[in-house]
Design a protein around this motif. Structure first.
Motif, short mmCIF file in Angstrom:
data_model
loop_
_atom_site.label_atom_id
_atom_site.label_comp_id
_atom_site.label_asym_id
_atom_site.label_seq_id
_atom_site.Cartn_x
_atom_site.Cartn_y
_atom_site.Cartn_z
N VAL A 19 50.78 73.63 61.85
CA VAL A 19 51.86 73.05 62.42
C VAL A 19 53.00 73.54 61.96
N LEU A 20 52.96 73.69 59.92
CA LEU A 20 53.10 73.84 58.81
C LEU A 20 53.88 75.73 58.59
N ALA A 21 52.68 75.96 59.49
CA ALA A 21 52.35 77.99 58.92
C ALA A 21 53.46 78.05 60.45
N ALA A 22 52.95 77.63 61.24
CA ALA A 22 54.28 78.02 62.38
C ALA A 22 55.54 77.64 61.87
N ALA A 23 56.00 76.67 62.06
CA ALA A 23 57.38 76.29 61.37
C ALA A 23 57.97 77.30 60.83
N VAL A 24 57.37 78.28 59.08
CA VAL A 24 57.79 78.36 57.94
C VAL A 24 57.54 80.04 59.45
N ALA A 25 56.34 80.20 59.90
CA ALA A 25 57.21 81.92 60.34
C ALA A 25 58.19 81.88 61.07
N ALA A 83 65.94 91.27 43.05
CA ALA A 83 65.09 90.29 44.38
C ALA A 83 63.51 89.62 43.78
N ILE A 84 62.91 88.91 44.49
CA ILE A 84 62.21 88.31 44.47
C ILE A 84 61.43 88.42 45.26
N ALA A 85 59.54 88.87 45.23
CA ALA A 85 59.06 89.08 45.72
C ALA A 85 57.90 87.32 46.11
N ILE A 86 57.47 86.90 46.60
CA ILE A 86 56.39 85.99 47.16
C ILE A 86 55.34 85.77 47.59
N THR A 87 53.92 86.06 47.44
CA THR A 87 52.64 85.50 48.68
C THR A 87 53.12 84.51 49.22
N GLU A 88 53.63 84.09 50.79
CA GLU A 88 53.86 83.26 51.11
C GLU A 88 52.85 82.20 51.75
N GLN A 89 51.19 81.68 51.82
CA GLN A 89 50.72 81.34 52.41
C GLN A 89 50.60 80.49 53.43
N ALA A 90 51.73 79.46 53.67
CA ALA A 90 52.16 78.93 55.33
C ALA A 90 51.60 79.48 56.43
N SER A 91 52.68 80.96 56.40
CA SER A 91 52.84 82.08 57.36
C SER A 91 52.00 82.98 56.78
N ASP A 92 50.90 83.23 55.65
CA ASP A 92 50.15 84.16 55.09
C ASP A 92 51.50 85.72 55.79
N GLN A 93 51.98 85.72 55.06
CA GLN A 93 52.70 87.12 54.29
C GLN A 93 53.70 87.39 52.72
N ILE A 94 53.67 88.41 52.66
CA ILE A 94 54.16 88.48 51.54
C ILE A 94 55.58 88.69 51.84
N LEU A 95 57.15 87.92 51.42
CA LEU A 95 57.89 87.81 51.52
C LEU A 95 59.00 88.25 50.24
N VAL A 96 60.28 89.28 50.64
CA VAL A 96 61.29 89.55 49.89
C VAL A 96 62.40 89.17 50.11
N LEU A 97 62.47 87.89 48.92
CA LEU A 97 64.48 87.47 49.49
C LEU A 97 65.27 87.72 47.92
N LEU A 146 64.00 77.29 46.23
CA LEU A 146 63.36 76.63 47.24
C LEU A 146 63.45 76.77 49.24
N LEU A 147 62.35 77.26 49.18
CA LEU A 147 62.05 77.34 50.62
C LEU A 147 61.28 76.09 51.07
N HIS A 148 61.83 76.08 52.29
CA HIS A 148 61.38 74.56 52.53
C HIS A 148 60.57 75.13 53.41
N GLY A 149 59.26 73.83 53.44
CA GLY A 149 57.78 74.69 53.87
C GLY A 149 57.02 75.32 53.25
N ALA A 150 57.72 76.09 52.03
CA ALA A 150 56.31 77.49 52.11
C ALA A 150 55.10 77.19 51.06
N GLN A 151 54.51 77.86 51.56
CA GLN A 151 53.55 77.53 49.76
C GLN A 151 53.05 78.86 49.30
N ILE A 152 54.05 78.80 47.98
CA ILE A 152 53.87 80.09 47.93
C ILE A 152 52.40 80.08 46.43
N TYR A 153 52.23 80.53 45.88
CA TYR A 153 51.25 81.42 45.36
C TYR A 153 51.61 81.79 44.48
#
Length: 323
Positions: free
Chosen positions: A9-15, A36-50, A305-312
């Motif tokens: 559920v969390l992964a879907a919400a984050v995505a 900028a900052i790149a993160i490995t975001e495991q809730a949505s299984d994506q590489i994100l740059v913010l 803070l990125l709410h709901g994220a699972q940043i490795y």
């Protein structure tokens, strides 16, 4: 079962909440840093740059995102993605690349910001648990795997799906970095930091160990250059963060954030222009027990803070070898 359902559920919400803001990163700032900052975001299984400012993170304004799909040229490798654990920015010629690995077995060098196709990509083995990757000057690619206990140099210069490699055994291998100044390939294992010399032709690479240093504390994890000092490398272990000096062959803790960033640091790095030190630390209570939803900025005593994220891992989206 309840934890698994919550994670889904969390992964879907984050995505759903991470709204794309274009393919390239703007120059909005957080304090005194424009990177900028790149993160490995495991809730949505994506590489994100913010962008590295509070507004981008609080509103989930993602500047760029990537994951392998059939549409972007990874139909043969989508099953090797599910726990992204590395994201680096590198260049070859005039082209920028995302370098990424995933615990499910994918290692890839992906054109940035295009996000389609690959310079090189391969399934290096899900049981091996690949953890980091580096693009080498001869066009080959180095990958390290923790469970596999190895560093491999793949002949990516020969074919974009090459699975030919030369292997150097390194138990619990977690980090790898190409040292352009010294022409050395550094690799971090569970108990040792090693430096390797590359020889041979691109299609037939060879590796020779030229230095090995025992870690002061066990379970080496992250290996990055210190941007503000080209004599030093960032080294994290299970309980400490160090800077390794090549010249003195010693592990030092004389940097300002040394007393603060210690246990559970999955990634660390500084940004040359601002001096900001960024780190991702294991967060108690995160549904992912090795992750966090917050990236710490130690020089400014702040956080993002990125709410709901699972940043490795979190990285400054900067190529340390770029001019």
């Amino acid at each position: 079962m309840r934890i698994k359902m919550l994670a889904t559920v969390l992964a879907a919400a984050v995505a759903t909440s991470l709204v794309a803001a274009g393919s390239a990163v703007g120059q909005t700032t957080a304090g005194d840093s424009e990177a900028a900052i790149a993160i490995t975001e495991q809730a949505s299984d994506q590489i994100l740059v913010l962008a590295s400012d509070d507004a981008a993170w609080s509103k989930a304004q993602v500047a760029w995102r990537w994951r392998p799909t059939a549409a972007n040229g990874f139909a043969d490798l989508v099953d090797n993605w599910g726990l992204p654990d590395e994201a680096k920015l590198r260049h070859r010629g005039d082209q920028a690349y995302l370098l990424t690995t995933d615990s499910y077995g994918l290692a890839a060098v992906v054109p940035y910001p295009q996000g389609t196709g690959s310079y090189w990509a391969a399934d290096v083995g899900r049981p091996a648990n690949p953890h980091s990757i580096e693009l080498l000057p001869n066009g080959n690619v180095a990958v390290v795997a923790s469970t596999g206990g190895w560093l491999r140099v793949y002949t990516a210069s020969q074919d974009p799906r090459s699975t030919t490699y030369v292997q150097f055994d390194l138990p619990d291998a977690h980090g790898v970095y190409w040292d352009e100044k010294r022409d050395l390939l550094w690799a971090l294992g569970g108990h040792d930091l090693v430096a390797l010399r590359m020889t041979g032709r691109p299609g037939q690479p060879r590796l020779t160990e030229v230095r090995r240093v025992a870690l002061p504390t066990p379970w080496g994890h992250d290996l990055q250059p210190v941007s503000s000092d080209d004599d030093r490398l960032w080294i994290t272990t299970g309980s400490q963060v160090y800077q390794y000096s090549y010249a003195s062959n010693t592990f030092l803790q004389d940097f300002p954030a040394a007393g603060v960033i210690q246990t559970g640091v999955k990634s660390v790095g500084d940004e040359r222009a601002s001096g900001q030190v960024l780190a991702s630390l294991v967060q108690v209570g995160n549904i992912c027990t090795w992750c966090t939803d917050t990236v710490s900025l130690f020089e400014s005593d702040g956080s993002l803070l990125l709410h709901g994220a699972q940043i490795y891992k979190a990285r400054w989206w900067v190529d340390p070898n770029a001019d």
